[in-house]
Design a protein around this motif. Sequence first.
Motif, PDB file in Angstrom:
ATOM      1  N   ALA A 160       1.288  -1.257  -0.092  1.00  0.00           N
ATOM      2  CA  ALA A 160      -0.446   0.192   0.049  1.00  0.00           C
ATOM      3  C   ALA A 160       1.052   0.860  -0.481  1.00  0.00           C
ATOM      4  O   ALA A 160       1.444   1.269   0.755  1.00  0.00           O
ATOM      5  CB  ALA A 160      -1.136  -0.018   1.338  1.00  0.00           C
ATOM      6  N   PRO A 161       1.858   2.036  -0.914  1.00  0.00           N
ATOM      7  CA  PRO A 161       2.104   3.173  -1.410  1.00  0.00           C
ATOM      8  C   PRO A 161       1.241   3.997   0.022  1.00  0.00           C
ATOM      9  O   PRO A 161       0.422   4.447  -0.351  1.00  0.00           O
ATOM     10  CB  PRO A 161       1.874   3.295  -2.661  1.00  0.00           C
ATOM     11  CG  PRO A 161       0.555   2.525  -2.784  1.00  0.00           C
ATOM     12  CD  PRO A 161       0.369   1.812  -3.113  1.00  0.00           C
ATOM     13  N   GLN A 162       2.487   5.172   0.238  1.00  0.00           N
ATOM     14  CA  GLN A 162       2.380   6.268   0.658  1.00  0.00           C
ATOM     15  C   GLN A 162       1.106   7.175   0.182  1.00  0.00           C
ATOM     16  O   GLN A 162       0.851   7.722   0.408  1.00  0.00           O
ATOM     17  CB  GLN A 162       3.381   7.132   1.403  1.00  0.00           C
ATOM     18  CG  GLN A 162       3.827   5.930   3.197  1.00  0.00           C
ATOM     19  CD  GLN A 162       4.887   7.325   3.608  1.00  0.00           C
ATOM     20  OE1 GLN A 162       5.838   6.945   3.052  1.00  0.00           O
ATOM     21  NE2 GLN A 162       4.396   7.650   4.299  1.00  0.00           N
ATOM     22  N   GLY A 170      -2.991   2.798   3.948  1.00  0.00           N
ATOM     23  CA  GLY A 170      -3.009   1.182   3.785  1.00  0.00           C
ATOM     24  C   GLY A 170      -4.373   1.036   5.017  1.00  0.00           C
ATOM     25  O   GLY A 170      -4.662   2.596   5.771  1.00  0.00           O
ATOM     26  N   TYR A 171      -5.167  -0.019   5.540  1.00  0.00           N
ATOM     27  CA  TYR A 171      -5.838   0.098   6.698  1.00  0.00           C
ATOM     28  C   TYR A 171      -4.927  -0.643   7.644  1.00  0.00           C
ATOM     29  O   TYR A 171      -5.629  -0.710   8.780  1.00  0.00           O
ATOM     30  CB  TYR A 171      -6.746  -1.125   6.143  1.00  0.00           C
ATOM     31  CG  TYR A 171      -7.700  -0.624   5.413  1.00  0.00           C
ATOM     32  CD1 TYR A 171      -8.243   0.527   5.749  1.00  0.00           C
ATOM     33  CD2 TYR A 171      -8.987  -1.612   4.592  1.00  0.00           C
ATOM     34  CE1 TYR A 171      -8.466   1.257   4.004  1.00  0.00           C
ATOM     35  CE2 TYR A 171      -9.517  -1.112   3.315  1.00  0.00           C
ATOM     36  CZ  TYR A 171      -9.831   0.005   3.067  1.00  0.00           C
ATOM     37  OH  TYR A 171     -10.551   0.968   2.200  1.00  0.00           O
ATOM     38  N   THR A 198      -6.799   4.216  10.096  1.00  0.00           N
ATOM     39  CA  THR A 198      -6.089   4.976   9.222  1.00  0.00           C
ATOM     40  C   THR A 198      -6.585   6.126   9.201  1.00  0.00           C
ATOM     41  O   THR A 198      -7.990   6.020   8.285  1.00  0.00           O
ATOM     42  CB  THR A 198      -5.550   4.634   8.423  1.00  0.00           C
ATOM     43  OG1 THR A 198      -6.751   3.872   7.172  1.00  0.00           O
ATOM     44  CG2 THR A 198      -4.630   3.169   9.714  1.00  0.00           C
ATOM     45  N   ARG A 199      -6.277   6.895   7.697  1.00  0.00           N
ATOM     46  CA  ARG A 199      -6.308   8.146   7.592  1.00  0.00           C
ATOM     47  C   ARG A 199      -7.070   7.712   5.800  1.00  0.00           C
ATOM     48  O   ARG A 199      -8.410   8.022   5.081  1.00  0.00           O
ATOM     49  CB  ARG A 199      -5.652   8.782   6.652  1.00  0.00           C
ATOM     50  CG  ARG A 199      -5.361   9.561   5.780  1.00  0.00           C
ATOM     51  CD  ARG A 199      -6.002  11.646   6.602  1.00  0.00           C
ATOM     52  NE  ARG A 199      -7.630  11.086   5.739  1.00  0.00           N
ATOM     53  CZ  ARG A 199      -8.469  11.695   6.133  1.00  0.00           C
ATOM     54  NH1 ARG A 199      -8.160  12.620   7.309  1.00  0.00           N
ATOM     55  NH2 ARG A 199      -9.480  12.387   5.919  1.00  0.00           N
ATOM     56  N   GLY A 693      -6.577  -4.826   8.255  1.00  0.00           N
ATOM     57  CA  GLY A 693      -5.383  -4.793   6.507  1.00  0.00           C
ATOM     58  C   GLY A 693      -5.149  -4.898   5.463  1.00  0.00           C
ATOM     59  O   GLY A 693      -6.097  -4.226   4.591  1.00  0.00           O
ATOM     60  N   ARG A 694      -3.753  -5.763   4.922  1.00  0.00           N
ATOM     61  CA  ARG A 694      -3.863  -5.701   3.390  1.00  0.00           C
ATOM     62  C   ARG A 694      -3.398  -6.713   3.104  1.00  0.00           C
ATOM     63  O   ARG A 694      -2.653  -7.710   3.339  1.00  0.00           O
ATOM     64  CB  ARG A 694      -3.039  -4.989   2.618  1.00  0.00           C
ATOM     65  CG  ARG A 694      -3.286  -4.471   0.706  1.00  0.00           C
ATOM     66  CD  ARG A 694      -2.488  -3.716   0.591  1.00  0.00           C
ATOM     67  NE  ARG A 694      -2.406  -3.254  -0.306  1.00  0.00           N
ATOM     68  CZ  ARG A 694      -2.743  -2.438  -1.020  1.00  0.00           C
ATOM     69  NH1 ARG A 694      -4.163  -1.660  -0.157  1.00  0.00           N
ATOM     70  NH2 ARG A 694      -3.251  -2.263  -2.413  1.00  0.00           N
ATOM     71  N   ILE A 695      -4.417  -7.841   2.717  1.00  0.00           N
ATOM     72  CA  ILE A 695      -3.830  -9.330   2.086  1.00  0.00           C
ATOM     73  C   ILE A 695      -3.336  -9.280   0.840  1.00  0.00           C
ATOM     74  O   ILE A 695      -2.294 -10.262   1.128  1.00  0.00           O
ATOM     75  CB  ILE A 695      -5.585 -10.072   1.746  1.00  0.00           C
ATOM     76  CG1 ILE A 695      -6.684  -9.993   2.388  1.00  0.00           C
ATOM     77  CG2 ILE A 695      -5.050 -11.600   1.211  1.00  0.00           C
ATOM     78  CD1 ILE A 695      -7.620 -10.546   2.755  1.00  0.00           C
TER      79      ILE A 695
END
Length: 841
Positions: A160-162, A170-171, A198-199, A693-695
């Motif tokens: 997840a790039p900033q 990202g979450y 998160t944002r 989060g991210r899978i």
Amino acid sequence: MAGQNFRKKFGAGEADMSSTLAIAAMGALALGSSVSDSPAQAAISPQERAGLAQSYRIASGPLPGALNAFADLNGLQILYDSEVTSRLRTVGLDGDFAVDEGLDRLLSGTGLSWRFAAKGKTVSIILAQNDRGTATDASGAAALPPIDVGAEAKERTRGAPQGPGDRFTGYRPSPTAATTLKTDTPIMQTPISVQVVTRQTMDDQQAISMRDAIVSNVSGVTLSPNFFDILKIRGFSSFGSTFKNGLQDYRARNYDTTNLQSIDVLKGPAAMLFGRMEPGGVIDMVLKRPLETPYYSVEEQLGSYGLTRTTIDATGPITSDKSILYRVNGEYYRTDSYRDYVTDRAVFIAPTVSFHPIEQFRMNVDFEYQNKTWVDDYPIYPAVAGGPANLPRSRYLSPAFLTVNMPNNISKKRIAYDWTYDLSPDWSVTNRLSYALTNNRTDNGFPLGFNQATGVLTRSMTLNLGYVDKVFSTNLDVKGKFATGPLQHSILVGFDHFDFFSPMSVGASLSASAINVYAPNSWQFENILGASQYTIQGQKWTGVYAQDMISFLGDSVHVLLGGRYDWAETAISRYRTSPYLAASTYWASYDKGFSPRLGVVYQPFSWLSLYGNFTQALGANQVTTQGVTLSPQRGEQYEGGLKAEFFDKGLLLTMAYFDITKTNVPVTDPSNANNTLLIGKARSQGFEIDLTGRIDDNWSVIANYTHDDVRTLVGTATDPVSAYTRQVAVSGGILPGSPRNYGNLWVKYDADGDLRGLSVAGGVSASSDQLGDTANSFVLPSYSIFNGMIAYRTKIEGFNVTAQLNVKNIGDRTYYPSAASRYLIQTGTPRTFMGSLRVEF
């Protein structure tokens, strides 16, 4: 070669490593030039070295020094550009780690990545920017040009790039919650349940208010009908438990997400760190911080009921050496409502300046101005027999003649700062301070009684033409690390002070007209002439606290020992019929007490933690409107659970069992709204699951579930008829607005290939039946509501452009998310649409 130039003097000279030499070295490596190997280096291949574990004690601080120390311990060469790393910091490394794990932690939040480059038997590491996370292959890696990164370390979720302005975060929360926990201890090593919104979560769901951002994304949190921004955490009110950057923001209304980077929710009694508060948990809003890279954003949102919202975000350096940075967030907001007569208008501006004159010192200064005018929408909505009355959701039952013609207004000004000075690699001192001045004008309607046969609702009203809230809060923390034999210590010692004062205010409690809820005449004349009440009120408390996180057995066991002692003062005018009596009877009640905390974490694997904690908390000492001092509330919690990281640390799972008791719980006497009763003891017992989060690079998820039994253990003795009439809490009764089971799911897909830039998401929020009053006389039915989002990001003439559409309550379900009594039922928002267009550059 790293290690040969390691500076013994903290913070001095890392940036002096020549960029020219570093770039030349990387260029030589890329061209395949040979480098002499030591025997230790030659004996271990890159793949073997990646999995080789050893013990580290590298303190948090400047990144170059930490990398040099890491290289020395491993006999490695680490090549990097000092222009990139000179202003970056690392959380450090404490414990046993393999080389790849150690590098991951050292670089966490820096925006940098790493690769092995194998030339013969030489092992070297190159820092490189890599949006797909850390690569650990043994192939050669070309050096990248200098990378311009932000002034402060930010967590970079894998896959997840900033993104511009640190929006695409990202979450998955950062490994630490330093502002909320007051230390840089990783969440995985903390024996407390901490959830982070998160944002990117706020942006993807277009969550404008703090309440919207939290309720659907954190387990154990539900709505609570109230004038202020109050939620229920693990069954108990969050009043007095809302913080901004670690400092209390007392009696605040209408929190907006415009200038928030994240929202942390620390579960359970947190008095040891934050003082006297409710035992359910703490909400801490973490502000956006200025960036070194210039960034500008303008977003326009349009939605149902005439909603329009314009926001700006601008940041960058003020000075050429980037030692002074700025960020400005602003908002204009207006909307009507699905509720008749309700309107809302707001202006918000929040500039921030950051100073970083030397490596050891960092300071942020925050300003906020908010002006908001709105028609009060206190959720007056009655129950009939065993459920909510059959009324339109739009029905407005407050005295509209008063509330519409004299809308509420607040004008709030806040200034705050925080600074940290690193005394050494292992010791630092942090000071925070906040002062807020809020001018208020409010008028509200209250229900007094309801005749179910005739539909007539009797009402009262309060009128406050102007009063002021002054809130001052500060704290000082000293943090350090040291060892005693095999035990590693992370120490926190602190002091804080809170002062709330509301000078003489003039208000009135008046009779209002009755209204028939089935055939309302909302514009009946209301007589606002009546006997005035003069009130002065204030609170003060001072606390000292200390905790020690002790780590041992190869950094697999962490024991948290802590305690806090508070001195508290609560004051209010006992007699209020004249200014003289209000001033002369402004008396204070005093209290003091100790709040301990004990926690244990066992981490058998780097990805798994088992934890437990016990804590007690001294709660608020309250004074009733009749001038009677109530005994202080006290909370106690036993909690146990596990935390796990999956998919290369992209997904965080938290499971927790909790048992909280709260004594001396105040409730309004239904037979006399000016009187307060005490419930002897209430209990919240249940378990929670959070998965965020991210899978992988395409799929992200937020999922949570709560099972919670919230009931009165020791209540008021009364017979069933009296309980229904007086609405008092009796032993065994369920507290109102406390569903036994509820949860949320949000799944997002980010496309790639030809559809790159397209994002689609959907989710559901569901709740079981819940009882609506302390007498348990009626039920709010179960419900499920569905939400969706579609967005597309692209570049147009060098600008990043994002178009997005969100739909909430897609099926237009009629539901009731919470209630406080038979007259106060919160209605759910009908189907709403919100579209947005954001331009970033």
